[in-house]
Each structure stands twice: as structure tokens, then as C-alpha cells.
Design an enzyme around this catalytic site. Structure first.
Site, PDB file in Angstrom:
ATOM      1  N   ARG A 192     -71.040  30.333  11.464  1.00  8.14           N
ATOM      2  CA  ARG A 192     -70.368  31.610  11.284  1.00  8.14           C
ATOM      3  C   ARG A 192     -71.834  32.144  10.275  1.00  8.14           C
ATOM      4  NH1 ARG A 192     -69.401  36.834  12.962  1.00  8.14           N
ATOM      5  NH2 ARG A 192     -68.115  38.249  11.054  1.00  8.14           N
ATOM      6  N   GLU A 215     -36.194  21.311   2.805  1.00  7.76           N
ATOM      7  CA  GLU A 215     -35.955  19.742   2.001  1.00  7.76           C
ATOM      8  C   GLU A 215     -36.497  19.870   0.708  1.00  7.76           C
ATOM      9  OE1 GLU A 215     -36.502  15.785   4.011  1.00  7.76           O
ATOM     10  OE2 GLU A 215     -37.310  16.412   5.711  1.00  7.76           O
ATOM     11  N   THR A 259     -27.909  21.426   5.756  1.00 10.83           N
ATOM     12  CA  THR A 259     -27.462  22.759   4.615  1.00 10.83           C
ATOM     13  C   THR A 259     -26.619  23.474   6.091  1.00 10.83           C
ATOM     14  OG1 THR A 259     -30.191  22.088   5.042  1.00 10.83           O
ATOM     15  CG2 THR A 259     -28.791  24.093   4.918  1.00 10.83           C
TER      16      THR A 259
HETATM   17  N1  CAA Z   1     -30.144   6.361  -3.392  1.00 15.87           N
HETATM   18  C1  CAA Z   1     -28.746   6.886  -4.229  1.00 15.87           C
HETATM   19  N2  CAA Z   1     -27.881   7.628  -5.245  1.00 15.87           N
HETATM   20  C2  CAA Z   1     -29.474   8.581  -5.134  1.00 15.87           C
HETATM   21  C3  CAA Z   1     -29.879   9.028  -4.370  1.00 15.87           C
HETATM   22  C4  CAA Z   1     -30.962   7.410  -4.019  1.00 15.87           C
HETATM   23  N3  CAA Z   1     -32.104   7.696  -3.190  1.00 15.87           N
HETATM   24  N4  CAA Z   1     -30.612  10.380  -5.118  1.00 15.87           N
HETATM   25  C5  CAA Z   1     -29.555  10.734  -6.227  1.00 15.87           C
HETATM   26  N5  CAA Z   1     -28.586   9.290  -5.767  1.00 15.87           N
HETATM   27  C6  CAA Z   1     -27.287   9.760  -6.370  1.00 15.87           C
HETATM   28  C7  CAA Z   1     -27.194  10.247  -7.921  1.00 15.87           C
HETATM   29  O1  CAA Z   1     -28.089   8.657  -8.994  1.00 15.87           O
HETATM   30  C8  CAA Z   1     -26.147  10.608  -8.627  1.00 15.87           C
HETATM   31  O2  CAA Z   1     -24.862   9.520  -8.561  1.00 15.87           O
HETATM   32  P1  CAA Z   1     -24.420   9.612  -9.570  1.00 15.87           P
HETATM   33  O3  CAA Z   1     -22.884  10.623  -9.848  1.00 15.87           O
HETATM   34  O4  CAA Z   1     -23.452   8.121  -9.639  1.00 15.87           O
HETATM   35  O5  CAA Z   1     -25.027   9.369 -10.960  1.00 15.87           O
HETATM   36  C9  CAA Z   1     -26.395  11.389  -7.449  1.00 15.87           C
HETATM   37  O6  CAA Z   1     -26.258  10.630  -6.342  1.00 15.87           O
HETATM   38  C10 CAA Z   1     -26.311  12.786  -7.300  1.00 15.87           C
HETATM   39  O7  CAA Z   1     -27.258  12.936  -7.815  1.00 15.87           O
HETATM   40  P2  CAA Z   1     -27.599  13.818  -8.328  1.00 15.87           P
HETATM   41  O8  CAA Z   1     -27.276  13.160  -9.919  1.00 15.87           O
HETATM   42  O9  CAA Z   1     -29.635  13.814  -8.792  1.00 15.87           O
HETATM   43  O10 CAA Z   1     -27.755  15.622  -7.906  1.00 15.87           O
HETATM   44  P3  CAA Z   1     -27.875  16.616  -8.481  1.00 15.87           P
HETATM   45  O11 CAA Z   1     -26.415  17.660  -7.828  1.00 15.87           O
HETATM   46  O12 CAA Z   1     -27.979  17.012  -9.504  1.00 15.87           O
HETATM   47  O13 CAA Z   1     -28.198  17.580  -6.825  1.00 15.87           O
HETATM   48  C11 CAA Z   1     -30.226  18.965  -6.470  1.00 15.87           C
HETATM   49  C12 CAA Z   1     -29.115  19.070  -7.550  1.00 15.87           C
HETATM   50  C13 CAA Z   1     -31.441  17.841  -6.983  1.00 15.87           C
HETATM   51  C14 CAA Z   1     -30.327  20.227  -6.222  1.00 15.87           C
HETATM   52  C15 CAA Z   1     -29.807  18.287  -4.930  1.00 15.87           C
HETATM   53  O14 CAA Z   1     -28.510  19.127  -4.657  1.00 15.87           O
HETATM   54  C16 CAA Z   1     -30.660  19.011  -3.932  1.00 15.87           C
HETATM   55  O15 CAA Z   1     -31.248  18.151  -3.825  1.00 15.87           O
HETATM   56  N6  CAA Z   1     -30.358  19.954  -3.420  1.00 15.87           N
HETATM   57  C17 CAA Z   1     -31.301  19.920  -2.730  1.00 15.87           C
HETATM   58  C18 CAA Z   1     -30.806  20.500  -1.147  1.00 15.87           C
HETATM   59  C19 CAA Z   1     -31.842  20.134   0.252  1.00 15.87           C
HETATM   60  O16 CAA Z   1     -33.016  19.981  -0.215  1.00 15.87           O
HETATM   61  N7  CAA Z   1     -31.610  20.536   1.938  1.00 15.87           N
HETATM   62  C20 CAA Z   1     -32.665  19.965   2.556  1.00 15.87           C
HETATM   63  C21 CAA Z   1     -31.660  20.244   2.868  1.00 15.87           C
HETATM   64  S1  CAA Z   1     -32.433  19.169   4.885  1.00 15.87           S
HETATM   65  C22 CAA Z   1     -33.051  20.179   6.144  1.00 15.87           C
HETATM   66  O17 CAA Z   1     -34.042  21.468   5.813  1.00 15.87           O
HETATM   67  C23 CAA Z   1     -33.631  20.071   6.831  1.00 15.87           C
HETATM   68  C24 CAA Z   1     -33.694  19.492   8.604  1.00 15.87           C
HETATM   69  O18 CAA Z   1     -34.730  19.694   9.251  1.00 15.87           O
HETATM   70  C25 CAA Z   1     -32.387  19.449   8.624  1.00 15.87           C
END
Ligand code: CAA
Length: 400
Positions: free
Chosen positions: A273, A368, A127
Site C-alpha cells: 500500500r 481465564e 464459570t
Molecule cells: N496447585 C495446587 N493448589 C493451588 C494451585 C495449584 N496450581 N493454585 C492455587 N492453589 C491453592 C492455593 O495454594 C490455595 O490453597 P490454601 O487455601 O490451602 O492456601 C487455594 O488453592 C486457593 O488459591 P488462592 O488462595 O490463590 O485463591 P484466591 O481465593 O486468592 O483466588 C482469585 C482468588 C485469584 C480471584 C481466583 O478466584 C481466580 O483466579 N478467579 C478467576 C477465575 C477465572 O479465571 N475464571 C475463568 C474460568 S475459565 C474460562 O473462562 C474459559 C472456558 O472456556 C471454560
């Protein structure tokens, strides 16, 4: 066949985490939460209890436990406080398990072993100030330079930013693909706090998880050696998605601990309570709120356990994990709001823990993957806009 009984080892981890929550988290949590500080004794206590790497194989410094144990430990730690579970989420879910899956043998020896033994702390940096849900919108770049990369940019809302020794960082290595928003231009790197040009800071004034450290990481011309590229160039986005599959799982299981904490607090208080000359647990509307907590706890638990069962077989659980995370966080928010209601005016003050539960529960519907991202993912699976890859193996073949 899914078996819902726990093994002796899983029960031992659950009981140990439960005891740790009672002894090392709950006694001082109100003060640390009020002060907005991470308990300095918490990470050492988790390390001593082997909770920082217990689900990593023994050959890499862990105890070789499974995903169900990880879920149970998360539930017990979050029963104490969300900040404790967040440590497992980032250190194990968003760093160690992805390194175990995607990194080279040398990287595992150098970074996974000390993390699993609890000698070093690790987190994840995806992020940025202007890119959260839109993960492909990140701006961080890693330009090729001689035998390595020069990393520039900023990460934001990073748990343990001011504490961790290692960061799993995502940045663009292909600027043409960046312009086209093609995720195959993003790569993943292990960055050490000790590298020149890395600086971090803490974000103050958060609504919840105040006893947890959250901050930013700035990279200014940070030289990252070639050996710290994880897997291969262009695989960063898939690695990030894999990380989130593990992190979201820990959030789902942890949220069940928060729901249970709300339920137990309400059971105790409603038996002490009285209103209208009756204990409030005898009032039907209070019973209804407690019954809803129990239902939310039960079905959220089944959802994370289903995802854990898939993970134990190295099967992709993106769909099931997202559902578990979305539903458990929603139920935790509802349980915490109802817990404050059951406590009435006392629930509105920090004399009782339910106001902390209420503030903590809000965060999990944002980090997340927001509840909106998970809602859309679930709709897209059902509508056929998103492919369910549940039967695919997560494990890549690492090219050395
Ligand atoms: N293993 C291997 N490959 C994977 C996988 C996995 N577990 N999950 C997904 N992939 C692959 C997919 O198969 C895809 O591959 P291809 O392009 O070859 O088909 C590729 O990764 C992309 O996956 P998606 O097609 O699912 O991606 P998307 O563009 O549709 O995703 C989204 C869109 C769901 C909105 C995504 O951007 C998302 O999840 N956004 C939210 C991000 C998020 O959760 N951020 C939080 C950050 S962490 C935090 O906040 C906590 C901290 O303290 C650090």
C-alpha cells in the site's frame, strides 16, 4: 539454568502445528467466522495430527511431549485462528493435564486415555451466569446421595459446551462452607454428556472467537457416581486453580501467535500500500506500530517460556503464568488495534483478517482471568498480600 533453544521434537511439533494452521485453519476461517460456526473438520484434523494429547505421557495415550511444545503448538494454532487454540486450552489445559495430575488411575484409564487419543473431546465448567472472576461464588451443588452425588446448577461461557463429551465440573459438596464462602467445600467431578439431566446450548452473537463453540451446560438432578469425584471432597477449588494455571499458559502462548499474525499481516500490507507516493512501511509512525508488535511478541514469548520451564519441572507457576497471560493478552490487544490502524479503512472490513484479530484479541483479556484479576494478583505478589508458591510441587499424592 533456562535454555531457550528448542529440541528437535519441540521444533517438529511447532512445524506440524504451523502446517496444520496453513492447511486446515486459515483457508476457510473467514467463512466460519462470519457464519459463527466451528469448522466441523477441525477437531478431526487436530486428532489426526495427535495434537489433542501430545503432551500427555505415552502410557495414557499421548506422545509424552513437554509444556514448551504445548506452548509452541498453541502459538501456531492461534496464528491461524483463536478458536483453534481454544480447543487445546480447554481439552488439554483445563481437562487432560489436571486429570493427569489429580485423578485416580481408574479415572485416567477411563477418561484421559480417550481424550489424549482424540477419540473424545473434553472441557471445563467453573464459570456460571453470576460467577466468573469470583470463582468461590459459584452456586452449583452436588448433594451426597447413596453411592454418589446429585448435581444441580448451570455453567456459562463454556468453550466447546455443545461439542465436548466430558466436562470437569466444580460444585459445592458442603453447604455450610458455601454459606461461609470457604473454598474447601467445593469438589470437582468428571461429568459425561451422556449422563441423564445434562443439557447444553450455544451462545450466539459473540464479539470474537466466532468460529469457536461457546455455550452453557445445565445440570438437572444429574446422578454422578462416587467414582467420578476427582481426588477428594473439598479439593475442587485447588484443582480449579491448577486447571487455570495450565489454561492461562495456553492463552499466553496462543496470544503470541496472534501478535505474530498481526505483525506479519502488517509487514505484507505495508509493502503493498502506498500513500504520499511511498510504501506505508516507509512512514515512521507505521514503523513504530510494527516495532511495538515485535517487542510485545518477544517479551510475551519469554514470559510464557519461563512459566513453561517451571511447569516442565512440576513446579508451581501461578505467579509466572498469570504474568505471562496478562502481558501477552495486553500486547495482543494492542497489536491487533494497531494492525487495524495500519490497514486503515481496509482494516475496518472483513476483506482482511486484522478485524478478526482485533475482535478475537478482546476475549483473552476477559476469559481465564480478566486483566483486572491478573493485575491484582501481580500487585498482591509484590506487596506481600499473596504468597508466591513457586517452589512448591504441583503434584498431589493421590489417595486411592
Ligand atoms: N496447585 C495446587 N493448589 C493451588 C494451585 C495449584 N496450581 N493454585 C492455587 N492453589 C491453592 C492455593 O495454594 C490455595 O490453597 P490454601 O487455601 O490451602 O492456601 C487455594 O488453592 C486457593 O488459591 P488462592 O488462595 O490463590 O485463591 P484466591 O481465593 O486468592 O483466588 C482469585 C482468588 C485469584 C480471584 C481466583 O478466584 C481466580 O483466579 N478467579 C478467576 C477465575 C477465572 O479465571 N475464571 C475463568 C474460568 S475459565 C474460562 O473462562 C474459559 C472456558 O472456556 C471454560
Amino acid at each position: 539454568m533456562i535454555d531457550f533453544s528448542f529440541t528437535d521434537n519441540q521444533l517438529a511439533v511447532r512445524d506440524m502445528a504451523r502446517q496444520l494452521a496453513q492447511k486446515a485453519i486459515i483457508p476457510g476461517i473467514a467463512e466460519f467466522d462470519r457464519a459463527g460456526k466451528l469448522n466441523p473438520d477441525l477437531l478431526p484434523a487436530l486428532a489426526r495430527a495427535n495434537l489433542l494429547g501430545f503432551c500427555i505421557p505415552e502410557e495414557y495415550g499421548g506422545l509424552g511431549m513437554d509444556y514448551i511444545s504445548l506452548g509452541l503448538a498453541c502459538e501456531e494454532l492461534e496464528y491461524g485462528d483463536t478458536s483453534a487454540r481454544v480447543i487445546l486450552s480447554v481439552h488439554i489445559g483445563l481437562f487432560s493435564l489436571p486429570i493427569l495430575t489429580w485423578a485416580s488411575e481408574e479415572q485416567k484409564q477411563k477418561y484421559l486415555v480417550p481424550a489424549a487419543r482424540g477419540e473424545k473431546t473434553a472441557t471445563f465448567g467453573l464459570t456460571e451466569p453470576a460467577a466468573g472472576s469470583d470463582a468461590v461464588g459459584i452456586q452449583c451443588t452436588a448433594a451426597k446421595d447413596g453411592g454418589g452425588y446429585i448435581l444441580n446448577g448451570e455453567k456459562m461461557w463454556i468453550s466447546l459446551a455443545d461439542v465436548a463429551d466430558y466436562f470437569l465440573v466444580f460444585a459445592w459438596t458442603d453447604l455450610d462452607k458455601k454459606k461461609k464462602r470457604d473454598h474447601t467445600g467445593i469438589s470437582a467431578f468428571i461429568v459425561e454428556r451422556a449422563f441423564d439431566g445434562v443439557s447444553t446450548g450455544t451462545i450466539h452473537g459473540k464479539l470474537g472467537v466466532r468460529a469457536g463453540n461457546t455455550g452453557y451446560i445445565a445440570f438437572q438432578d444429574v446422578r454422578v457416581p462416587r467414582e467420578n469425584l476427582v481426588y477428594k471432597e473439598g479439593a475442587g477449588f485447588k484443582i480449579a486453580m491448577f486447571c487455570l494455571d495450565q489454561g492461562r499458559y495456553t492463552v499466553a502462548a496462543g496470544s503470541c501467535g496472534l501478535i505474530r499474525a498481526c505483525r506479519d499481516a502488517c509487514v505484507t500490507y505495508s509493502g503493498e500500500r502506498k500513500t504520499f507516493e511511498k510504501y506505508i512501511k516507509e512512514h515512521q509512525l507505521v514503523k513504530q506500530m510494527i516495532a511495538n508488535m515485535e517487542a510485545g511478541y518477544r517479551y510475551s514469548s519469554y514470559l510464557w517460556m519461563h512459566a513453561g520451564w517451571l511447569k516442565n519441572q512440576s513446579l508451581r507457576s501461578t505467579r509466572e503464568t498469570s504474568l505471562a497471560k496478562w502481558v501477552a493478552c495486553r500486547e495482543a490487544e494492542a497489536a491487533a488495534a494497531n494492525a487495524v490502524q495500519v490497514f486503515g479503512a481496509y482494516g475496518f472490513s472483513d476483506e482482511y483478517p486484522v478485524e478478526r484479530f482485533y475482535r478475537n484479541a478482546k476475549g483473552a483479556s476477559i476469559y481465564e482471568g480478566t486483566r483486572e484479576i491478573h493485575t491484582l494478583m501481580q500487585a498482591d505478589y509484590v506487596l506481600g498480600f499473596r504468597q508466591d508458591k513457586a517452589l512448591e510441587r504441583d503434584l498431589p499424592k493421590v489417595e486411592q
